[in-house]
Design a protein around this motif. Structure first.
Motif, PDB file in Angstrom:
ATOM      1  N   GLY A  60       0.833  -1.278  -0.011  1.00 59.01           N
ATOM      2  CA  GLY A  60       0.153  -0.049   0.017  1.00 59.01           C
ATOM      3  C   GLY A  60       1.008   1.226  -0.002  1.00 59.01           C
ATOM      4  N   LYS A  61       0.372   2.458   0.482  1.00 61.23           N
ATOM      5  CA  LYS A  61       0.867   3.728   0.459  1.00 61.23           C
ATOM      6  C   LYS A  61       2.124   3.890   1.082  1.00 61.23           C
ATOM      7  CE  LYS A  61      -0.045   8.560   1.742  1.00 61.23           C
ATOM      8  NZ  LYS A  61      -1.160   9.424   2.542  1.00 61.23           N
ATOM      9  N   PHE A  62       2.213   3.012   2.339  1.00 60.74           N
ATOM     10  CA  PHE A  62       3.608   3.142   2.958  1.00 60.74           C
ATOM     11  C   PHE A  62       4.734   2.447   2.376  1.00 60.74           C
ATOM     12  CE2 PHE A  62       6.569   0.576   5.556  1.00 60.74           C
ATOM     13  CZ  PHE A  62       7.154   1.516   6.034  1.00 60.74           C
ATOM     14  N   ILE A  85      16.239  14.140  -1.214  1.00 61.36           N
ATOM     15  CA  ILE A  85      15.934  12.814  -0.851  1.00 61.36           C
ATOM     16  C   ILE A  85      16.199  12.766   0.762  1.00 61.36           C
ATOM     17  CG2 ILE A  85      16.600  10.452  -0.763  1.00 61.36           C
ATOM     18  CD1 ILE A  85      17.562  11.079  -3.801  1.00 61.36           C
ATOM     19  N   LEU A  86      17.311  13.399   1.238  1.00 65.81           N
ATOM     20  CA  LEU A  86      17.731  13.375   2.749  1.00 65.81           C
ATOM     21  C   LEU A  86      16.501  14.048   3.624  1.00 65.81           C
ATOM     22  CD1 LEU A  86      19.809  13.412   5.062  1.00 65.81           C
ATOM     23  CD2 LEU A  86      20.471  15.576   4.448  1.00 65.81           C
ATOM     24  N   LEU A  87      15.914  15.224   3.190  1.00 69.75           N
ATOM     25  CA  LEU A  87      14.822  15.677   3.994  1.00 69.75           C
ATOM     26  C   LEU A  87      13.512  14.778   3.848  1.00 69.75           C
ATOM     27  CD1 LEU A  87      15.145  19.453   2.892  1.00 69.75           C
ATOM     28  CD2 LEU A  87      15.909  18.345   4.898  1.00 69.75           C
ATOM     29  N   ALA A  88      13.339  14.336   2.603  1.00 62.45           N
ATOM     30  CA  ALA A  88      12.029  13.338   2.726  1.00 62.45           C
ATOM     31  C   ALA A  88      12.441  12.171   3.296  1.00 62.45           C
ATOM     32  CB  ALA A  88      11.979  13.034   0.948  1.00 62.45           C
ATOM     33  N   ARG A  89      13.533  11.615   3.675  1.00 56.01           N
ATOM     34  CA  ARG A  89      13.633  10.374   4.586  1.00 56.01           C
ATOM     35  C   ARG A  89      13.614  10.418   5.907  1.00 56.01           C
ATOM     36  NH1 ARG A  89      18.813   6.947   2.145  1.00 56.01           N
ATOM     37  NH2 ARG A  89      17.753   6.113   0.281  1.00 56.01           N
ATOM     38  N   LEU A  90      13.553  11.802   6.408  1.00 53.15           N
ATOM     39  CA  LEU A  90      13.367  11.942   7.840  1.00 53.15           C
ATOM     40  C   LEU A  90      12.227  11.670   8.268  1.00 53.15           C
ATOM     41  CD1 LEU A  90      14.979  15.924   7.876  1.00 53.15           C
ATOM     42  CD2 LEU A  90      15.865  13.612   8.684  1.00 53.15           C
ATOM     43  N   GLY A  91      12.034  10.678   9.300  1.00 61.23           N
ATOM     44  CA  GLY A  91      10.894  10.325  10.091  1.00 61.23           C
ATOM     45  C   GLY A  91      10.551   8.585   9.747  1.00 61.23           C
ATOM     46  N   THR A  92      11.402   8.269   8.611  1.00 58.66           N
ATOM     47  CA  THR A  92      10.935   6.837   8.406  1.00 58.66           C
ATOM     48  C   THR A  92      11.040   5.922   9.361  1.00 58.66           C
ATOM     49  OG1 THR A  92      12.002   7.346   5.959  1.00 58.66           O
ATOM     50  CG2 THR A  92      11.758   5.200   6.701  1.00 58.66           C
ATOM     51  N   PRO A  93      10.132   5.014   9.600  1.00 59.21           N
ATOM     52  CA  PRO A  93      10.136   4.154  10.646  1.00 59.21           C
ATOM     53  C   PRO A  93      11.142   3.143  10.627  1.00 59.21           C
ATOM     54  CG  PRO A  93       8.312   3.510   9.454  1.00 59.21           C
ATOM     55  CD  PRO A  93       8.734   5.093   8.927  1.00 59.21           C
ATOM     56  N   GLU A  94      11.830   2.500  11.843  1.00 63.39           N
ATOM     57  CA  GLU A  94      12.968   1.611  11.877  1.00 63.39           C
ATOM     58  C   GLU A  94      12.205   0.009  11.309  1.00 63.39           C
ATOM     59  OE1 GLU A  94      15.469  -0.001  11.446  1.00 63.39           O
ATOM     60  OE2 GLU A  94      16.600   1.509  12.951  1.00 63.39           O
ATOM     61  N   ILE A 133       5.385  -0.538  13.591  1.00 67.22           N
ATOM     62  CA  ILE A 133       4.250  -1.062  12.623  1.00 67.22           C
ATOM     63  C   ILE A 133       3.095   0.016  12.743  1.00 67.22           C
ATOM     64  CG2 ILE A 133       2.600  -2.983  12.514  1.00 67.22           C
ATOM     65  CD1 ILE A 133       4.969  -4.941  13.776  1.00 67.22           C
ATOM     66  N   HIS A 134       2.863   0.673  13.997  1.00 74.87           N
ATOM     67  CA  HIS A 134       1.625   1.510  13.926  1.00 74.87           C
ATOM     68  C   HIS A 134       1.804   2.650  13.074  1.00 74.87           C
ATOM     69  CE1 HIS A 134      -0.245   5.138  15.760  1.00 74.87           C
ATOM     70  NE2 HIS A 134      -1.267   4.187  15.636  1.00 74.87           N
ATOM     71  N   LYS A 135       3.324   3.172  13.029  1.00 72.37           N
ATOM     72  CA  LYS A 135       3.629   4.237  12.135  1.00 72.37           C
ATOM     73  C   LYS A 135       3.275   3.955  10.841  1.00 72.37           C
ATOM     74  CE  LYS A 135       7.084   7.849  11.980  1.00 72.37           C
ATOM     75  NZ  LYS A 135       8.384   8.355  12.272  1.00 72.37           N
ATOM     76  N   ALA A 136       3.722   2.799  10.386  1.00 71.22           N
ATOM     77  CA  ALA A 136       3.775   2.251   8.981  1.00 71.22           C
ATOM     78  C   ALA A 136       2.552   2.144   8.409  1.00 71.22           C
ATOM     79  CB  ALA A 136       4.619   1.229   8.687  1.00 71.22           C
ATOM     80  N   PHE A 137       1.542   1.286   9.349  1.00 72.60           N
ATOM     81  CA  PHE A 137       0.449   0.674   8.826  1.00 72.60           C
ATOM     82  C   PHE A 137      -0.778   1.352   9.406  1.00 72.60           C
ATOM     83  CE2 PHE A 137       2.805  -3.485   8.352  1.00 72.60           C
ATOM     84  CZ  PHE A 137       3.446  -3.196   7.252  1.00 72.60           C
ATOM     85  N   GLY A 138      -0.611   2.413  10.603  1.00 71.76           N
ATOM     86  CA  GLY A 138      -1.799   2.983  10.911  1.00 71.76           C
ATOM     87  C   GLY A 138      -2.638   2.384  11.867  1.00 71.76           C
ATOM     88  N   ARG A 139      -1.903   1.216  12.611  1.00 67.82           N
ATOM     89  CA  ARG A 139      -2.614   0.408  13.418  1.00 67.82           C
ATOM     90  C   ARG A 139      -1.392  -0.460  14.112  1.00 67.82           C
ATOM     91  NH1 ARG A 139      -3.349  -5.144  12.976  1.00 67.82           N
ATOM     92  NH2 ARG A 139      -2.688  -6.014  10.910  1.00 67.82           N
ATOM     93  N   TYR A 140      -1.827  -0.816  15.555  1.00 61.59           N
ATOM     94  CA  TYR A 140      -1.122  -1.487  16.487  1.00 61.59           C
ATOM     95  C   TYR A 140      -1.190  -3.064  15.851  1.00 61.59           C
ATOM     96  CZ  TYR A 140       0.266   2.464  19.204  1.00 61.59           C
ATOM     97  OH  TYR A 140       0.710   3.692  19.579  1.00 61.59           O
ATOM     98  N   PRO A 141      -0.164  -3.748  16.098  1.00 63.03           N
ATOM     99  CA  PRO A 141      -0.578  -5.076  15.784  1.00 63.03           C
ATOM    100  C   PRO A 141      -0.979  -5.896  17.111  1.00 63.03           C
ATOM    101  CG  PRO A 141       1.879  -4.925  16.298  1.00 63.03           C
ATOM    102  CD  PRO A 141       1.241  -3.341  16.171  1.00 63.03           C
ATOM    103  N   THR A 142      -1.699  -6.931  16.959  1.00 60.21           N
ATOM    104  CA  THR A 142      -2.100  -7.729  17.940  1.00 60.21           C
ATOM    105  C   THR A 142      -1.114  -8.476  18.535  1.00 60.21           C
ATOM    106  OG1 THR A 142      -2.585  -9.627  16.605  1.00 60.21           O
ATOM    107  CG2 THR A 142      -4.475  -7.934  16.805  1.00 60.21           C
ATOM    108  N   GLU A 143      -1.077  -8.901  19.848  1.00 57.95           N
ATOM    109  CA  GLU A 143       0.048  -9.585  20.558  1.00 57.95           C
ATOM    110  C   GLU A 143       0.342 -10.843  19.648  1.00 57.95           C
ATOM    111  OE1 GLU A 143       2.137  -9.051  23.186  1.00 57.95           O
ATOM    112  OE2 GLU A 143       1.142  -7.219  22.816  1.00 57.95           O
ATOM    113  N   ALA A 144      -0.689 -11.546  19.101  1.00 61.23           N
ATOM    114  CA  ALA A 144      -0.691 -12.775  18.223  1.00 61.23           C
ATOM    115  C   ALA A 144       0.292 -12.402  17.003  1.00 61.23           C
ATOM    116  CB  ALA A 144      -2.103 -13.544  18.083  1.00 61.23           C
TER     117      ALA A 144
END
Length: 454
Positions: free
Chosen positions: A12-14, A187-196, A214-225
């Motif tokens: 997707g977008k990310f 490119i340097l400025l655009a890369r700032l804030g990229t999730p690990e 994962i939350h930052k990338a996909f907009g939701r937190y993963p479940t524990e599973a």
């Protein structure tokens, strides 16, 4: 088999944003390594370069790529992908900008080495980060498409050089070399804030940070599973560079570095000095040769696109073998018949370029797939360092070979290297199509297959 949240998440977008940010590295690589072929004429006249110094100027950035990949691949596995993702571009911008005030040949060579170090560092950083975020069903085509960005950068370098030299001649060669700083800043400025990478975070026992990434990338937190499944695939492990050279990974390192070397040794030499090589066929070095250089570079990029699909439908192994065969044949013809008309020479260079473009997409697919997360960046760095031995050697030796051996024998040497690459791939190339990263990087395929069947 349970899929991790990364493999299950739709492309997707990310993913698209991360691809374009990561592609900035190959774009700058192509631009910086190719623009020297445009500027070398003016630099040679202004600084009084000898043929040997011309070769060093052309090869110096490749030496830097070797050092950058070897050192910063290991550093990236130790400190993380996201931090290094921006730091390397700072060095690239500065080394390019300082070309404006270069006083002599050795300063120019030194700055080109530093630029190469930054580019070499970006190989393992950007490819590891991108591969570790991609779902398995899109990894091959997306990683392969990174190579297309290299050729966009190379073509841009030739077109910028043509535009500048058409207006002002060779005199503004410093500005041509420094022009790489502008896209570097963007490119340097655009890369700032990229999730690990959450895979890297889990390998270092940082479960909460992986959840936030994962939350930052996909907009939701993963479940524990979901997080547990990914954590099981990425158990905590300490990065050790020595693992790249031991056990089942040694042969993979030799394979990845070996085929990469055989691809880039003739390719970088020809691309860097396309204006010189085409000048031997009667094209004007200052104008027409630059346009043909850009055109053949774009043809190389065009060769990437069908193979981006084929690596998923046909497989990695057949694509890399047959593109080596297809790249060797036109170089052999050029070698045996160096007096061919310029039009036929362009056709043969274009055929070689199509094959090169198709095979080159495996340069960032295989190394990222064949090694686990704790040594992935190190392995990519080592493989790229091995390849740059050939690239630097080829680039340094090409003008000397043209001067002492002539055009025909020089092209035959390139064909022989492609044949060696074919042999390496026939003997060692594995098939990793459709496999998750933790599967393709395993050295125990029988056990992996049993686990998958459960």
């Amino acid at each position: 088999m349970r899929h991790s949240i990364i493999d299950a998440e739709p492309y997707g977008k990310f993913h698209r944003k991360l691809f374009f940010l990561s592609a900035g590295g190959p774009f700058l690589d192509g631009y910086i390594l190719s623009v020297v072929g445009v500027a070398i004429g003016g630099a040679s006249a202004d600084l009084g370069l000898t043929p040997g110094q011309e070769g060093l100027v052309g090869a110096s950035a490749l030496v830097g790529v070797l050092l950058g990949g070897l050192v910063f691949g290991w550093v990236t596995d130790r400190v993380g992908r996201q931090l290094m993702y921006t730091i390397d571009l700072v060095a690239l911008v500065l080394s390019s900008a300082l070309c404006l005030v270069v006083p002599d040949a050795w300063w120019l060579i030194a700055l080109r080495v530093v630029a190469g170090v930054a580019v070499g560092a970006d190989y393992p950083i950007a490819t590891s980060l991108l591969a570790e975020w991609l779902p398995a069903d899109r990894r091959g085509r997306t990683m392969g498409a990174l190579v297309a960005a290299w050729f966009v950068g190379a073509a841009a370098a030739y077109l910028v050089g043509y535009a500048v030299t058409a207006v002002a001649g060779d005199e503004p060669w410093r500005w041509i070399l420094a022009s790489g700083a502008l896209p570097g800043i963007i490119i340097l400025l655009a890369r700032l804030g990229t999730p690990e990478s959450p895979r890297w975070l889990l390998r270092h026992g940082r479960r909460d940070d992986a959840r936030e990434a994962i939350h930052k990338a996909f907009g939701r937190y993963p479940t524990e599973a979901e997080l547990t499944v990914l954590a099981e695939q990425e158990p905590p492990a300490k990065s050790r560079l020595s693992r790249v050279f031991t056990g089942g990974y040694l042969r993979r390192t030799l394979f990845a570095g070996g085929f990469w070397l055989c691809q880039v040794a003739p390719a970088f030499a020809i691309i860097t000095f396309y204006p010189v090589v085409l000048g031997a066929y009667g094209f004007s070095k200052g104008g027409t040769a630059l346009l043909w250089s850009a055109a053949v570079t774009l043809v190389t990029m065009a060769g990437c696109f069908p193979c981006i699909r084929l690596v998923e439908s046909w497989g990695r192994r057949p694509v890399i073998i047959w593109t080596f065969v297809a790249s060797a044949i036109p170089l052999a013809v050029l070698g045996f018949f160096p007096g061919l008309p310029a039009v036929l020479a362009i056709v043969l260079f274009s055929v070689n370029a199509l094959a090169q473009g198709g095979g080159n997409i495996l340069q960032w697919i295989y190394p990222t797939e064949l090694f686990p997360t704790d040594i992935r960046a190190s392995a990519v760095g080592v493989a790229s360092a091995i390849s740059r031995i050939g690239a630097a050697g080829g680039t340094y030796l090409l003008p000397l070979s043209l001067d002492h051996l002539g055009l025909g024998p020089t092209m035959l040497i390139g064909a022989a290297i492609a044949v060696i690459g074919t042999v390496i791939c026939v003997l060692w190339a594995p098939e990793t199509r459709g496999q998750a990263l933790h599967e393709s990087s395993s050295t125990t395929p029988v056990r992996r297959a049993r686990e998958t069947a459960r």
